[in-house]
Design a protein around this motif. Sequence first.
Motif, PDB file in Angstrom:
ATOM      1  N   GLN A  97       3.363   1.486   0.469  1.00 17.76           N
ATOM      2  CA  GLN A  97       2.877   0.595   1.310  1.00 17.76           C
ATOM      3  C   GLN A  97       2.733  -0.990   0.299  1.00 17.76           C
ATOM      4  O   GLN A  97       3.347  -1.684  -0.122  1.00 17.76           O
ATOM      5  CB  GLN A  97       2.171   0.554   2.263  1.00 17.76           C
ATOM      6  CG  GLN A  97       1.781  -0.437   3.274  1.00 17.76           C
ATOM      7  CD  GLN A  97       0.694   0.386   4.841  1.00 17.76           C
ATOM      8  OE1 GLN A  97       1.441   1.092   4.990  1.00 17.76           O
ATOM      9  NE2 GLN A  97       0.013  -0.732   5.199  1.00 17.76           N
ATOM     10  N   CYS A  98       0.683  -0.940   0.066  1.00 19.65           N
ATOM     11  CA  CYS A  98       0.691  -1.651  -1.012  1.00 19.65           C
ATOM     12  C   CYS A  98       1.020  -1.539  -2.213  1.00 19.65           C
ATOM     13  O   CYS A  98       0.783  -2.212  -3.644  1.00 19.65           O
ATOM     14  CB  CYS A  98      -0.421  -2.265  -1.087  1.00 19.65           C
ATOM     15  SG  CYS A  98      -1.932  -0.745  -1.592  1.00 19.65           S
ATOM     16  N   GLY A  99       1.764  -0.221  -2.727  1.00 18.86           N
ATOM     17  CA  GLY A  99       1.558   0.469  -3.887  1.00 18.86           C
ATOM     18  C   GLY A  99       0.725   0.354  -4.904  1.00 18.86           C
ATOM     19  O   GLY A  99       0.877   1.327  -5.679  1.00 18.86           O
ATOM     20  N   TYR A 100      -0.525   0.465  -4.574  1.00 14.20           N
ATOM     21  CA  TYR A 100      -1.355   0.530  -5.626  1.00 14.20           C
ATOM     22  C   TYR A 100      -2.120   1.669  -5.880  1.00 14.20           C
ATOM     23  O   TYR A 100      -2.254   1.655  -7.365  1.00 14.20           O
ATOM     24  CB  TYR A 100      -2.434  -0.047  -5.289  1.00 14.20           C
ATOM     25  CG  TYR A 100      -4.004  -0.615  -6.332  1.00 14.20           C
ATOM     26  CD1 TYR A 100      -4.185  -1.624  -6.844  1.00 14.20           C
ATOM     27  CD2 TYR A 100      -4.652   0.416  -7.166  1.00 14.20           C
ATOM     28  CE1 TYR A 100      -4.185  -2.333  -8.073  1.00 14.20           C
ATOM     29  CE2 TYR A 100      -5.657  -0.365  -7.495  1.00 14.20           C
ATOM     30  CZ  TYR A 100      -5.207  -1.528  -8.901  1.00 14.20           C
ATOM     31  OH  TYR A 100      -5.960  -1.549  -9.618  1.00 14.20           O
ATOM     32  N   CYS A 101      -2.109   2.489  -5.484  1.00  9.54           N
ATOM     33  CA  CYS A 101      -2.064   4.325  -5.840  1.00  9.54           C
ATOM     34  C   CYS A 101      -0.784   5.373  -6.050  1.00  9.54           C
ATOM     35  O   CYS A 101      -1.340   5.942  -6.513  1.00  9.54           O
ATOM     36  CB  CYS A 101      -3.060   4.881  -3.945  1.00  9.54           C
ATOM     37  SG  CYS A 101      -1.738   5.664  -2.673  1.00  9.54           S
ATOM     38  N   GLN A 102       0.562   4.010  -6.050  1.00  9.52           N
ATOM     39  CA  GLN A 102       0.926   5.553  -6.074  1.00  9.52           C
ATOM     40  C   GLN A 102       1.855   5.581  -7.994  1.00  9.52           C
ATOM     41  O   GLN A 102       2.356   6.745  -7.829  1.00  9.52           O
ATOM     42  CB  GLN A 102       2.905   3.908  -5.583  1.00  9.52           C
ATOM     43  CG  GLN A 102       2.431   3.971  -3.930  1.00  9.52           C
ATOM     44  CD  GLN A 102       2.226   5.348  -3.183  1.00  9.52           C
ATOM     45  OE1 GLN A 102       3.176   6.125  -3.263  1.00  9.52           O
ATOM     46  NE2 GLN A 102       1.542   5.091  -1.672  1.00  9.52           N
ATOM     47  N   CYS A 133      -5.063   7.295  -0.862  1.00 11.45           N
ATOM     48  CA  CYS A 133      -4.007   6.025  -0.442  1.00 11.45           C
ATOM     49  C   CYS A 133      -5.036   5.598   0.965  1.00 11.45           C
ATOM     50  O   CYS A 133      -5.030   6.162   1.680  1.00 11.45           O
ATOM     51  CB  CYS A 133      -2.573   6.488  -0.079  1.00 11.45           C
ATOM     52  SG  CYS A 133      -2.092   5.059   0.870  1.00 11.45           S
ATOM     53  N   ARG A 134      -5.630   4.278   0.700  1.00  9.43           N
ATOM     54  CA  ARG A 134      -5.842   3.727   1.475  1.00  9.43           C
ATOM     55  C   ARG A 134      -4.940   2.973   2.776  1.00  9.43           C
ATOM     56  O   ARG A 134      -4.985   2.352   3.974  1.00  9.43           O
ATOM     57  CB  ARG A 134      -6.454   2.079   0.584  1.00  9.43           C
ATOM     58  CG  ARG A 134      -7.616   2.439   0.118  1.00  9.43           C
ATOM     59  CD  ARG A 134      -8.673   1.007  -0.743  1.00  9.43           C
ATOM     60  NE  ARG A 134      -7.422   0.760  -1.531  1.00  9.43           N
ATOM     61  CZ  ARG A 134      -7.313  -0.326  -2.541  1.00  9.43           C
ATOM     62  NH1 ARG A 134      -8.201  -1.089  -2.217  1.00  9.43           N
ATOM     63  NH2 ARG A 134      -6.494  -0.257  -2.992  1.00  9.43           N
ATOM     64  N   CYS A 135      -3.746   3.118   2.511  1.00  7.75           N
ATOM     65  CA  CYS A 135      -2.605   1.995   3.735  1.00  7.75           C
ATOM     66  C   CYS A 135      -2.333   3.810   4.591  1.00  7.75           C
ATOM     67  O   CYS A 135      -2.092   3.236   5.189  1.00  7.75           O
ATOM     68  CB  CYS A 135      -1.643   1.659   2.432  1.00  7.75           C
ATOM     69  SG  CYS A 135      -1.876   0.727   1.687  1.00  7.75           S
ATOM     70  N   THR A 137      -0.305   6.616   3.482  1.00 10.79           N
ATOM     71  CA  THR A 137       1.683   6.820   3.201  1.00 10.79           C
ATOM     72  C   THR A 137       1.837   8.354   2.752  1.00 10.79           C
ATOM     73  O   THR A 137       2.156   8.863   2.463  1.00 10.79           O
ATOM     74  CB  THR A 137       1.684   6.317   1.653  1.00 10.79           C
ATOM     75  OG1 THR A 137       1.221   6.814   0.928  1.00 10.79           O
ATOM     76  CG2 THR A 137       1.847   4.392   2.550  1.00 10.79           C
TER      77      THR A 137
HETATM   78  S1  FES Z   1       0.266   2.394  -0.839  1.00 11.48           S
HETATM   79 FE1  FES Z   1      -1.856   0.839  -0.406  1.00 11.48          FE
HETATM   80  S2  FES Z   1      -3.523   2.300  -1.170  1.00 11.48           S
HETATM   81 FE2  FES Z   1      -1.301   3.316  -0.909  1.00 11.48          FE
END
Ligand code: FES
Length: 159
Positions: A97-102, A133-135, A137
Amino acid sequence: MPVYNLKVNGKNHRIEADEQMPLLWVIRDLVGLTGTKYGCGIGQCGACTIHLGGSPVRSCSFPVSAVADQAVTTIEGISADNSHPVQIAWIAEQVPQCGYCQSGQIMSAVALLQANKNPTDQDINDAMQGNICRCGTYPRIRKAIKSAAINSKSPQNGR
Ligand code: FES
Ligand code: FES
């Protein structure tokens, strides 16, 4: 300052760093590979996961002096062209989603599938529980890991 000879993604790097410097900062600031992310900095979120000697490690909490002769693999090192079965599955299932944790999620998933070619939901939950994952996913991550497990077994893919 001490000098370390690190093998990162198959390439040798001569690094001069304080012995307590976390591997995360060595990778990002001294080697210049920024795919590994800084999240919590205290070993709790998994964003900084890399492989050391093939096993997943939280690089934010791992001092460079403890690497010794173990090979370091970052997200940039799992394939040259996004062709690893886990990357293919991540794209197919549109996981980020935001991708940060990916990148951390992918490194944990790759380690899981190296150790267990046919993980159950419980195996996946256990292996991935340290990656936050804050989003939210998580359902897509589980789906992608299952699909990568199936694709890894196909004869066309020798990984
Ligand atoms: S995709 Fe946003 S924190 Fe995991
Ligand atoms: S940044 Fe390393 S575990 Fe959170």
